[in-house]
Design a protein around this motif. Structure first.
Motif, PDB file in Angstrom:
ATOM      1  N   UNK A   1       9.717  16.007   1.026  1.00  0.00           N
ATOM      2  CA  UNK A   1      10.442  15.170  -0.140  1.00  0.00           C
ATOM      3  C   UNK A   1      11.306  14.144   0.932  1.00  0.00           C
ATOM      4  N   UNK A   2      11.130  12.895   0.246  1.00  0.00           N
ATOM      5  CA  UNK A   2      11.797  11.747   0.972  1.00  0.00           C
ATOM      6  C   UNK A   2      12.382  11.052  -0.160  1.00  0.00           C
TER       7      UNK A   2
ATOM      8  N   UNK B   1       0.961  -1.127  -0.144  1.00  0.00           N
ATOM      9  CA  UNK B   1       0.220  -0.008  -0.099  1.00  0.00           C
ATOM     10  C   UNK B   1       0.949   1.192  -0.090  1.00  0.00           C
ATOM     11  N   UNK B   2       0.352   2.151  -0.420  1.00  0.00           N
ATOM     12  CA  UNK B   2       1.309   3.632  -0.825  1.00  0.00           C
ATOM     13  C   UNK B   2       0.268   4.654  -1.260  1.00  0.00           C
ATOM     14  N   UNK B   3       0.694   5.879  -1.273  1.00  0.00           N
ATOM     15  CA  UNK B   3       0.008   6.697  -1.755  1.00  0.00           C
ATOM     16  C   UNK B   3      -0.017   7.097  -3.507  1.00  0.00           C
TER      17      UNK B   3
ATOM     18  N   UNK C   1       7.440   6.935   6.428  1.00  0.00           N
ATOM     19  CA  UNK C   1       7.719   8.227   6.866  1.00  0.00           C
ATOM     20  C   UNK C   1       6.269   9.401   6.769  1.00  0.00           C
ATOM     21  N   UNK C   2       5.565   9.200   5.836  1.00  0.00           N
ATOM     22  CA  UNK C   2       4.327   9.960   5.736  1.00  0.00           C
ATOM     23  C   UNK C   2       3.282   9.690   6.724  1.00  0.00           C
TER      24      UNK C   2
ATOM     25  N   UNK D   1       1.856  15.549  13.407  1.00  0.00           N
ATOM     26  CA  UNK D   1       0.710  16.442  12.973  1.00  0.00           C
ATOM     27  C   UNK D   1      -0.525  16.604  13.878  1.00  0.00           C
ATOM     28  N   UNK D   2      -0.932  15.182  13.914  1.00  0.00           N
ATOM     29  CA  UNK D   2      -2.177  14.844  14.442  1.00  0.00           C
ATOM     30  C   UNK D   2      -2.207  14.529  16.077  1.00  0.00           C
TER      31      UNK D   2
END
Length: 156
Positions: free
Chosen positions: A88-89, A51-53, A138-139, A146-147
């Motif tokens: 960026x990664x 699974x990925x974006x 990492x995302x 953030x959350x």
């Protein structure tokens, strides 16, 4: 951007030490309720089933935004609104050295249609789908930061 994330470091690298970095545009589609879209890698591709974006390679002469717009129409059938460059990664996979340009997208038109036979899932933290592509991890950590979700990046 920090160093390079090495995925499957025990496996040999294709192309040797001087291999070219592949520029990739990645769309982080975020709904109003905070859920984000993950898609599975289709059969026949490296890391099939992970699974990925969604996103893809930036072609010669394209900007990251142009590539992202093209890739999301081709892959998932949506036209996106404003693109918000995020992070960026760099990831060193056995098959390629990639520079992932993650862009948040909050607006799109069209119905999701998986043109490559992949699956999709709207996820929240911790994600339920497995396995997650190393470049996606990492995302999930950035979302957790953030959350305010300390350590809750993926099920496991």
């Amino acid at each position: 951007m920090t160093g390079v994330l090495v995925a499957d470091g025990d496996r040999p690298r294709e192309g040797g030490p001087g291999r070219k970095e592949v520029e990739v545009a990645v769309g982080v589609l975020v709904r109003g309720d905070g859920a984000f879209l993950l898609t599975s890698r289709p059969e026949g591709k490296v890391y099939a089933g992970y699974w990925e974006f969604p996103g893809g390679k930036v072609e010669a002469g394209e900007t990251v935004e142009q590539a992202l717009r093209r890739e999301l129409i081709e892959e998932i059938g949506v036209e996106i609104g404003a693109v918000h460059p995020w992070r960026v990664e760099r990831v060193d996979y056995p098959h390629a050295l990639v520079r992932l340009n993650f862009c948040k997208v909050y607006e799109w038109t069209g119905e999701l249609h998986m043109h490559e036979g992949q699956q999709c899932s709207w996820e929240t933290l911790p994600v339920k789908v497995q396995p997650v592509l190393p470049g996606t991890v990492p995302v999930l950590k950035w979302f957790a930061e953030e959350r305010g979700f300390a350590g809750a990046t993926h099920a496991g």
